[in-house]
Design an enzyme around this catalytic site. Structure first.
Site, PDB file in Angstrom:
ATOM      1  N   ASP A 263      34.941  30.716  43.897  1.00  0.00           N
ATOM      2  CA  ASP A 263      34.874  31.840  43.060  1.00  0.00           C
ATOM      3  C   ASP A 263      36.295  32.140  42.551  1.00  0.00           C
ATOM      4  O   ASP A 263      36.943  32.856  43.483  1.00  0.00           O
ATOM      5  CB  ASP A 263      34.310  32.837  44.034  1.00  0.00           C
TER       6      ASP A 263
ATOM      7  N   GLU B 243      41.351  39.403  38.729  1.00  0.00           N
ATOM      8  CA  GLU B 243      39.914  39.698  38.676  1.00  0.00           C
ATOM      9  C   GLU B 243      39.555  40.350  40.000  1.00  0.00           C
ATOM     10  O   GLU B 243      38.698  41.459  39.739  1.00  0.00           O
ATOM     11  CB  GLU B 243      38.869  38.486  38.266  1.00  0.00           C
ATOM     12  N   GLU B 244      39.822  39.875  41.095  1.00  0.00           N
ATOM     13  CA  GLU B 244      39.308  40.341  42.311  1.00  0.00           C
ATOM     14  C   GLU B 244      40.179  42.035  42.534  1.00  0.00           C
ATOM     15  O   GLU B 244      39.782  42.406  43.532  1.00  0.00           O
ATOM     16  CB  GLU B 244      39.681  39.433  43.403  1.00  0.00           C
TER      17      GLU B 244
ATOM     18  N   ASP C 259      30.996  32.930  36.111  1.00  0.00           N
ATOM     19  CA  ASP C 259      31.550  33.475  37.414  1.00  0.00           C
ATOM     20  C   ASP C 259      30.518  34.070  38.065  1.00  0.00           C
ATOM     21  O   ASP C 259      30.614  35.076  38.860  1.00  0.00           O
ATOM     22  CB  ASP C 259      32.451  34.609  36.907  1.00  0.00           C
TER      23      ASP C 259
END
Length: 361
Positions: free
Chosen positions: A102, A135-136, A159
């Site tokens: 991921d 993104e996290e 994703d």
């Protein structure tokens, strides 16, 4: 292009540390990759990511819709680097580290497709590969991404967990509601009691309709240096509807906290932060139809999924580009049990190619 080639690309990416905010090395790796295959890469401002653009193969196909694929470069934080092993066709880790599939699965598939298109004369329109950062950390890269670099008419965010074939075409509105209550001590009621009174009133007086939820995930008190007591309440508000349909509930929650503070002569402060916006693209939408048709051509069974968290697709939809989310084949993200089958990497790569083919036709 072979399954082994996609796997090799994936393993190269997994070996590169890329936690949120520290994606410089993997960005350099990707820039070098595209330079070697003769594809132009542009860097977004504020280190938000990269976009690689492959032009249409001929003038006629320049008239077809420009299609984009996106994946994020950063991974969830892991103390130790992953010790990668391959067992029964699954790529996983032998230690307690996160694999990073991921979203390096999505990144690897995009690189494999780009290399294939650069070496083959298969007709296609303009294709864009968007790689975002952070993104996290709340989709920061997508939010800061310079969309002047992007021409896409629609796109696919690679994703989502689960086997290839999963489609996420709708997502919630999500807001962060934070409150601070402070009182001078001694006081008729403690800050903790005042906060609890406010929360009781919210649960008693607000009738949230289906699809709306408000949840406190942190509740903590402290004594400040001046002797005052302060309580911090961190909460999340989510809804299966656009922001405009949520504002009344959000205002009511805030009003109850403020009124309770006034009643007990407490100082109440609040901050509202938009995490991500709702989107919904029906099965009749062009972007959904193409994905379904591509899956059918590859004999992949489409499966509609729901994902509680946000993705870059939320941001791109909010900024005017229709995006849906596709499963990238990984399992158990954000855990030490994260893994992906090599066959899923291969299926994801073939699905991207099929989407490009169908768009051109």
């Amino acid at each position: 292009m072979t399954q082994a080639h996609v796997q090799e690309l994936f393993l190269e990416l997994v070996a590169i540390p890329s936690k949120s905010g520290q994606e410089q090395e993997i960005m350099a790796h990707i820039q070098t990759f595209f330079k070697k295959i003769g594809i132009e890469v542009k860097t977004s401002k504020q280190q938000a990511g990269l976009v690689a653009t492959i032009p249409a193969t001929n003038q006629e196909l320049e008239q077809t819709p420009v299609i984009a694929f996106s994946a994020h470069l950063d991974t969830a934080t892991s103390v130790d680097p992953p010790e990668v092993i391959i067992t029964n066709g699954y790529i996983e880790t032998a230690n307690r580290a996160l694999l990073g599939a991921d979203d390096k699965a999505g990144v690897a598939a995009m690189l494999a497709v780009a290399k294939y298109l650069s070496k083959n004369a298969e007709p296609h329109g303009q294709v864009e590969f968007i790689f975002t950062t952070k993104e996290e950390e709340g989709l920061i890269g997508a939010k800061l991404f310079d969309l002047d670099l992007v021409d896409a008419t629609f796109g696919y965010c690679l994703d989502a967990p689960g086997s290839v074939g999963g489609i996420i075409h709708t997502s919630k509105t999500h807001l962060q509601l934070d409150f601070w209550i402070e009182v001078a001590m001694p006081h008729e009621k403690s800050a903790i009691q005042i906060a609890r009174d406010a929360m009781k009133k919210i649960h008693k007086n607000l009738a949230f309709r289906d699809g709306i939820a408000w949840q406190v995930y942190h509740f903590g008190g402290e004594i400040l240096e001046n002797g005052n007591e302060k309580v911090t309440i961190l909460s999340e508000f989510s809804a299966d509807s656009p922001l405009k349909n949520c504002l009344l509930y959000v205002d009511q929650i805030k009003q109850i906290f403020i009124e309770t503070g006034v009643t007990y002569k407490a100082d109440v402060q609040d901050v509202t932060h938009m995490s991500y916006h709702y989107f919904s693209l029906t099965e009749k939408n062009h972007v959904y139809k193409i994905a379904s048709k591509a899956m059918q051509a590859l004999e992949i069974t489409p499966k509609r999924l729901k994902l509680e968290g946000g993705t870059d697709a939320n941001v791109f939809n909010d900024r005017g580009i229709p995006f849906i989310v596709l499963s990238a084949g990984f399992e158990n993200p954000h855990t030490t049990s994260e893994r992906i089958a090599s066959t899923e990497l291969d299926k994801l790569t073939k699905l991207i190619l099929e989407i490009i083919k169908i768009t051109a036709n």
